[in-house]
Design an enzyme around this catalytic site. Structure first.
Site, PDB file in Angstrom:
ATOM      1  CE  LYS A 106       3.769 -23.176   7.493  1.00 54.88           C
ATOM      2  NZ  LYS A 106       3.637 -21.571   7.751  1.00 54.88           N
ATOM      3  N   GLY A 217      11.667  -9.735  -1.076  1.00 53.23           N
ATOM      4  CA  GLY A 217      10.769 -10.736  -1.506  1.00 53.23           C
ATOM      5  C   GLY A 217       9.387 -10.305  -2.001  1.00 53.23           C
ATOM      6  N   GLY A 219       6.387 -11.747  -3.184  1.00 56.27           N
ATOM      7  CA  GLY A 219       4.886 -12.573  -3.321  1.00 56.27           C
ATOM      8  C   GLY A 219       3.992 -11.822  -2.318  1.00 56.27           C
ATOM      9  CG  ASN A 220       0.041 -13.183   0.180  1.00 57.20           C
ATOM     10  OD1 ASN A 220       0.258 -12.660   1.092  1.00 57.20           O
ATOM     11  ND2 ASN A 220      -1.363 -13.124  -0.241  1.00 57.20           N
ATOM     12  CB  ALA A 221       4.301 -11.566   2.809  1.00 55.49           C
ATOM     13  N   GLY A 222       5.461  -9.557   0.377  1.00 58.08           N
ATOM     14  CA  GLY A 222       5.888  -8.380   0.120  1.00 58.08           C
ATOM     15  C   GLY A 222       4.885  -7.520  -0.760  1.00 58.08           C
TER      16      GLY A 222
HETATM   17  P1  NAD Z   1       5.266 -16.367  -1.929  1.00 55.99           P
HETATM   18  O1  NAD Z   1       5.496 -17.446  -2.471  1.00 55.99           O
HETATM   19  O2  NAD Z   1       4.114 -15.520  -2.481  1.00 55.99           O
HETATM   20  O3  NAD Z   1       6.405 -15.109  -2.252  1.00 55.99           O
HETATM   21  C1  NAD Z   1       7.812 -15.557  -1.862  1.00 55.99           C
HETATM   22  C2  NAD Z   1       8.663 -14.484  -2.624  1.00 55.99           C
HETATM   23  O4  NAD Z   1       9.895 -14.350  -2.112  1.00 55.99           O
HETATM   24  C3  NAD Z   1       8.618 -14.556  -4.080  1.00 55.99           C
HETATM   25  O5  NAD Z   1       8.386 -13.117  -4.785  1.00 55.99           O
HETATM   26  C4  NAD Z   1      10.239 -15.268  -4.305  1.00 55.99           C
HETATM   27  O6  NAD Z   1      10.603 -14.740  -5.589  1.00 55.99           O
HETATM   28  C5  NAD Z   1      10.954 -14.286  -3.311  1.00 55.99           C
HETATM   29  N1  NAD Z   1      12.269 -14.910  -2.988  1.00 55.99           N
HETATM   30  C6  NAD Z   1      12.556 -16.415  -2.871  1.00 55.99           C
HETATM   31  N2  NAD Z   1      13.738 -16.301  -2.446  1.00 55.99           N
HETATM   32  C7  NAD Z   1      14.317 -15.006  -2.431  1.00 55.99           C
HETATM   33  C8  NAD Z   1      15.543 -14.398  -2.353  1.00 55.99           C
HETATM   34  N3  NAD Z   1      16.587 -15.079  -1.835  1.00 55.99           N
HETATM   35  N4  NAD Z   1      15.647 -13.088  -2.350  1.00 55.99           N
HETATM   36  C9  NAD Z   1      14.665 -12.310  -2.540  1.00 55.99           C
HETATM   37  N5  NAD Z   1      13.387 -12.584  -3.015  1.00 55.99           N
HETATM   38  C10 NAD Z   1      13.097 -14.201  -3.033  1.00 55.99           C
HETATM   39  O7  NAD Z   1       5.242 -16.327  -0.370  1.00 55.99           O
HETATM   40  P2  NAD Z   1       4.499 -15.560   0.699  1.00 55.99           P
HETATM   41  O8  NAD Z   1       3.156 -16.151   1.203  1.00 55.99           O
HETATM   42  O9  NAD Z   1       4.669 -14.135   0.278  1.00 55.99           O
HETATM   43  O10 NAD Z   1       5.397 -15.849   1.837  1.00 55.99           O
HETATM   44  C11 NAD Z   1       6.941 -15.237   2.082  1.00 55.99           C
HETATM   45  C12 NAD Z   1       7.168 -15.459   3.593  1.00 55.99           C
HETATM   46  O11 NAD Z   1       6.468 -14.847   4.465  1.00 55.99           O
HETATM   47  C13 NAD Z   1       7.294 -16.938   4.043  1.00 55.99           C
HETATM   48  O12 NAD Z   1       8.679 -16.898   4.908  1.00 55.99           O
HETATM   49  C14 NAD Z   1       6.151 -17.327   4.729  1.00 55.99           C
HETATM   50  O13 NAD Z   1       6.206 -18.247   5.441  1.00 55.99           O
HETATM   51  C15 NAD Z   1       5.852 -16.088   5.322  1.00 55.99           C
HETATM   52  N6  NAD Z   1       4.234 -15.951   5.650  1.00 55.99           N
HETATM   53  C16 NAD Z   1       3.363 -15.654   4.657  1.00 55.99           C
HETATM   54  C17 NAD Z   1       2.186 -15.710   5.101  1.00 55.99           C
HETATM   55  C18 NAD Z   1       1.246 -15.505   4.097  1.00 55.99           C
HETATM   56  O14 NAD Z   1      -0.302 -15.389   4.559  1.00 55.99           O
HETATM   57  N7  NAD Z   1       1.219 -15.601   2.864  1.00 55.99           N
HETATM   58  C19 NAD Z   1       1.478 -15.681   6.540  1.00 55.99           C
HETATM   59  C20 NAD Z   1       2.766 -15.886   7.403  1.00 55.99           C
HETATM   60  C21 NAD Z   1       4.216 -16.017   6.946  1.00 55.99           C
END
Ligand code: NAD
Length: 416
Positions: A106, A217, A219-222
């Site tokens: 990482k 949350g 972002g991408n995952a949510g």
């Molecule tokens: P992202 O930056 O696209 O989204 C993160 C989201 O979380 C944003 O909408 C932000 O506003 C929100 N957020 C932050 N703090 C918050 C809180 N206290 N309450 C509510 N919402 C909050 O990130 P992502 O890529 O979606 O990643 C999110 C999680 O998933 C991380 O832990 C990341 O490590 C994990 N993850 C992502 C991937 C991937 O492919 N994107 C893969 C494995 C794990």
């Protein structure tokens, strides 16, 4: 940082429990508790206004016994060496639990990307790669996107790497744009993989697959979880979502497409019309069939775990639940699909991208999704079977499966 909330300490506590149950000898235990290598460096960046700012950057190569290190790059103001170490450890267990031939790594930069212009981001991405290039490569260590890093950032980094080594190397980094060797299906892979595991859990636990779900949350995952849950489960009502702007709730349902469009247009979910504003903490405690924590670490702790009413918690985020909370949730019958299993779809399709890049070929979207489904389904059942056999919660079971695989590779190499 309080040790109880330090993600790396948590990762070590979780590992220790598995090592104890597996009866690993002390040398192997010590070896697997720590990263094999870590890089901590600074990047002086020329800002658009002519000033220079210095950024702190990291890459942790946790363990490569099963194959090249693999793991994303996070650009976040709260990034520290310990968060990167924890995420690198979880990557190691993640690749092992879905049984792909990769180790774990990482990286990150402590920065606030929202305050950087596109040209500053490009120079920062290239600066990171100039320091790390000699330690990377498809047979060494392959980065990917994570929080606040994007396919465009991966493209700049690949270009810098190829400039340094003087030849084409698309498999050095994954999560690239499609036009530069990205894989079909990478964009939604993390959420898709998680929803596949929820589908399996609903069947085994007799949970209503067409019931209610909430996403913390956005972002991408949510966002993809909101869109894909009803598609893959053949139904289901999204009742609440949150991001840093706040949380909204509508027991009659929130249209997933409309809320995603709203978030993309306005950058925040809280202003979505027709839903009640609630606090981010209240969202986690709603009575739903499935809860998807999809933001950052330590949101389910011993303080609120007793009030979590979801039947299934599918951890798309890394590290959302502390070890004390795990025990409480298990005791209350909440089925947690642990992070490094639930969100392994992202690295699985990253691995597919690495494979396609290495032999210069493309798979169709259907092929990617078929192979992802097969791997996630098998991984979920491997872990669930272990949980039943050993009578432990799903996270410990996932550790038992994963640590056993890494330990076997370490022993076979004769390292310990
Ligand atoms: P992202 O930056 O696209 O989204 C993160 C989201 O979380 C944003 O909408 C932000 O506003 C929100 N957020 C932050 N703090 C918050 C809180 N206290 N309450 C509510 N919402 C909050 O990130 P992502 O890529 O979606 O990643 C999110 C999680 O998933 C991380 O832990 C990341 O490590 C994990 N993850 C992502 C991937 C991937 O492919 N994107 C893969 C494995 C794990």
């Amino acid at each position: 940082m309080d040790d109880k909330l330090n993600p790396f300490k948590i990762a070590q506590v979780q590992f220790d429990a598995a090592a104890e149950m597996l009866g690993l000898d002390s040398a192997l235990r010590e070896f697997l508790r720590w990263p094999m290598r870590e890089y901590k460096f600074t990047i002086p960046l020329k800002m658009d206004d002519g000033s220079t700012e210095v950024f702190h950057a990291y890459r942790v190569q946790y363990n490569d016994a099963r194959g090249p290190n693999k793991g994303g790059l996070r650009w976040h103001p709260d990034e520290t060496l310990d968060t990167v170490r924890a995420l690198a450890a979880w990557m190691t267990w993640k690749c092992a639990v879905v049984d792909i031939p990769l180790g774990g790594g990482k990286g990150g930069i402590t920065c606030d990307p929202k305050k950087l212009s596109e040209t500053e981001k490009e120079r920062l991405a290239r600066g990171w790669m100039r320091v790390m290039a000699r330690q990377l490569g498809e047979h060494r260590d392959v980065p990917a996107p994570d929080v606040y890093t994007t396919p465009q950032i991966m493209a700049w980094m690949m270009d810098e790497y190829e400039t340094i080594v003087g030849r084409s190397h698309p498999a050095v980094i994954t999560g690239k744009p499609l036009a530069l060797g990205g894989s079909q299906g990478r964009g939604d892979a993390t959420a898709r993989g998680g929803v596949y595991t929820v589908r399996e859990a609903c069947k085994l636990l007799d949970v209503n697959a067409k019931g209610t779900f909430a996403v913390q949350g956005f972002g991408n995952a949510g966002q993809f979880a909101a869109l894909l849950h009803p598609e893959i489960l053949g139904g289901g009502t999204l009742v609440a979502v949150s991001d840093t702007s706040g949380a909204i709730h509508n027991p009659n349902g929130i249209d997933p497409k409309a809320i995603v469009e709203h978030k993309l247009k306005k950058g925040a979910v809280a202003s979505f019309p027709g839903a009640k504003k609630i606090s981010n903490a209240e969202l986690l405690e709603l009575e739903v069939d499935v809860l998807y924590p999809s933001a950052l670490e330590n949101v389910i702790t011993d303080e609120n775990a007793g009030r979590i009413k979801a039947r299934i918690v599918c951890e798309l985020a890394n590290g959302p639940t502390t070890p004390e909370a795990d025990t409480l949730l298990h005791g209350n019958g909440v089925h947690v699909i642990p992070d490094f299993l639930a969100n392994a779809g992202g690295v699985t399709v990253s691995y597919f991208e690495q494979v396609q890049g290495t032999y210069n070929y493309y798979w169709s979207l259907e092929e990617v999704q078929r192979q992802l489904d097969a791997r996630m389904t098998k991984a979920y059942h491997d872990v669930h079977t272990m949980a039943k056999e050993k009578d432990v919660h799903m996270r410990l079971a996932a550790y038992l499966v994963a640590v056993n695989r890494v330990a076997e590779a370490v022993r076979l190499r004769g390292w310990v």
